[in-house]
Design an enzyme around this catalytic site. Structure first.
Site, PDB file in Angstrom:
ATOM      1  N   ASN A   1       2.321  82.513  -3.613  1.00 35.81           N
ATOM      2  CA  ASN A   1       2.993  82.290  -2.335  1.00 35.81           C
ATOM      3  C   ASN A   1       3.771  80.977  -2.401  1.00 35.81           C
ATOM      4  OD1 ASN A   1       3.734  83.014   0.285  1.00 35.81           O
ATOM      5  ND2 ASN A   1       2.082  81.838   1.194  1.00 35.81           N
TER       6      ASN A   1
ATOM      7  N   GLY B   1       7.386  72.923  -2.816  1.00 33.18           N
ATOM      8  CA  GLY B   1       6.478  72.003  -3.492  1.00 33.18           C
ATOM      9  C   GLY B   1       6.092  72.504  -4.865  1.00 33.18           C
ATOM     10  N   HIS B   2       5.811  73.793  -4.982  1.00 31.83           N
ATOM     11  CA  HIS B   2       5.502  74.370  -6.289  1.00 31.83           C
ATOM     12  C   HIS B   2       6.709  74.279  -7.232  1.00 31.83           C
ATOM     13  CE1 HIS B   2       2.645  76.747  -3.649  1.00 31.83           C
ATOM     14  NE2 HIS B   2       1.820  76.243  -4.551  1.00 31.83           N
TER      15      HIS B   2
ATOM     16  N   LYS C   1      -0.475  66.479  -2.475  1.00 26.70           N
ATOM     17  CA  LYS C   1      -0.902  66.848  -1.122  1.00 26.70           C
ATOM     18  C   LYS C   1      -2.421  66.972  -1.052  1.00 26.70           C
ATOM     19  CE  LYS C   1      -0.465  71.059   0.478  1.00 26.70           C
ATOM     20  NZ  LYS C   1      -1.820  71.451   0.996  1.00 26.70           N
TER      21      LYS C   1
ATOM     22  N   MET D   1       4.429  70.808   2.930  1.00 24.20           N
ATOM     23  CA  MET D   1       4.563  72.222   2.604  1.00 24.20           C
ATOM     24  C   MET D   1       3.244  72.755   2.071  1.00 24.20           C
ATOM     25  SD  MET D   1       8.361  72.765   1.060  1.00 24.20           S
ATOM     26  CE  MET D   1       9.795  72.430   2.096  1.00 24.20           C
TER      27      MET D   1
ATOM     28  N   SER E   1       1.070  76.771   1.378  1.00 25.60           N
ATOM     29  CA  SER E   1       1.078  78.224   1.449  1.00 25.60           C
ATOM     30  C   SER E   1       0.428  78.724   2.731  1.00 25.60           C
ATOM     31  CB  SER E   1       0.348  78.817   0.232  1.00 25.60           C
ATOM     32  OG  SER E   1       1.027  78.474  -0.963  1.00 25.60           O
TER      33      SER E   1
END
Length: 283
Positions: free
Chosen positions: A32, A36-37, A149, A184, A186
């Site tokens: 998802n 950020g990913h 995060k 951010m 998921s």
């Protein structure tokens, strides 16, 4: 981008890369994917010749009443995003590939696992440590990229890597935020529209606490309590709001220089986490 579903193919590809002299960066995710990913993958590309990303919703880090079954699974869209940002290989295993039999081995980082998120999610960090340890053994990367995060998770993985002499460099990557400051995640998609409008108050509370500490506030517990009350007034159910030493995540006191303010709170059923870390100048 190549996609593989089993460890044998993963290792075959990595063996070929190693024989060609390539270095390898690794970005583990639960899918998802958001910006950020993508930042993690982009950072990995600056640190290594080849980048492996994994998508695996890890059952061992979810508690019995948590959202494992409903956790969003968007593998097709995620694969497109990874290919677009330059990932070289997607490792997309099923549960049976990661846990082929009832595991008799546990990986637990004492101390850190029991604090903060660990206090309200017992067993969560044992599941995180186990799956990351397994993935590192499967991929055997030169560098591991993880978001800041989840500051506690990053600290725990760094400790595990050091304790187990795993030959990988762990690099934290700064939190990517929405325009209004919300980190951010998921799980942000779970928020209703009114909850989404309220959610940035968590980051504002962190910034307000940081600014009080930088301005010389000496009663750190009072700073925590003030933030909790502000968040409760904004509709949050606060799990914790803690001013900590960044080195070990223990409670900070005046005189500690490197600090992190950690917070977790729920809006409705959605649990949000965030943090800010900074240095307090010496007097």
């Amino acid at each position: 981008m190549q996609t593989v579903n089993n460890v044998a193919e993963l290792r075959q590809t990595i063996r070929q890369w190693r024989q060609a002299g390539h270095s390898i960066g690794f970005v583990p995710t639960m899918g998802n994917l958001h910006a950020g990913h993508i930042r993690l993958v982009e950072t990995a590309k600056t640190r290594a010749d080849k980048v492996v990303a994994s998508i695996f919703v890890n059952p061992t880090q979810f508690g019995p009443n948590e959202d494992f079954d409903s956790y969003p699974r968007t593998e097709s869209q995620d694969a497109e995003k990874l290919a677009a940002c330059g990932a070289d290989l997607l490792f997309l295993p099923g549960v049976a590939e990661i846990y082929p039999q009832a595991s008799q081995t546990r990986v637990s980082v004492a101390g850190l696992s029991a604090l903060h998120c660990g206090a309200s999610r017992p067993g969560h960090f044992d599941g995180v440590a186990l799956v990351v340890c397994k993935l590192l053994n499967m991929v055997q990367p030169d560098c591991l990229l993880m978001g800041e995060k989840d500051f506690q998770q990053l600290a725990l993985i760094r400790q595990m890597v050091a304790d187990l002499n795993i030959p990988v460099t762990v690099q934290g990557v700064a939190t990517v935020r929405e325009a209004d400051g919300l980190a951010m995640s998921s799980r942000n998609g779970y928020l209703t529209e009114p909850q989404r409008q309220a959610a940035p108050a968590l980051y504002r509370a962190l910034i307000a606490a940081r600014d009080k500490l930088l301005a010389g506030a000496a009663d750190y517990r009072a700073v925590e309590d003030s933030a909790k009350h502000a968040l409760q007034a904004a509709g949050f159910n606060v799990d914790y709001f803690s001013v900590c030493r960044s080195v070990d995540l223990q409670p900070a006191w005046p005189g500690d220089a490197e600090l992190v303010v950690l917070a977790a709170a729920k809006l409705g059923a959605t649990r949000l986490i965030d943090n800010v870390y900074f240095c307090v100048p010496s007097a």
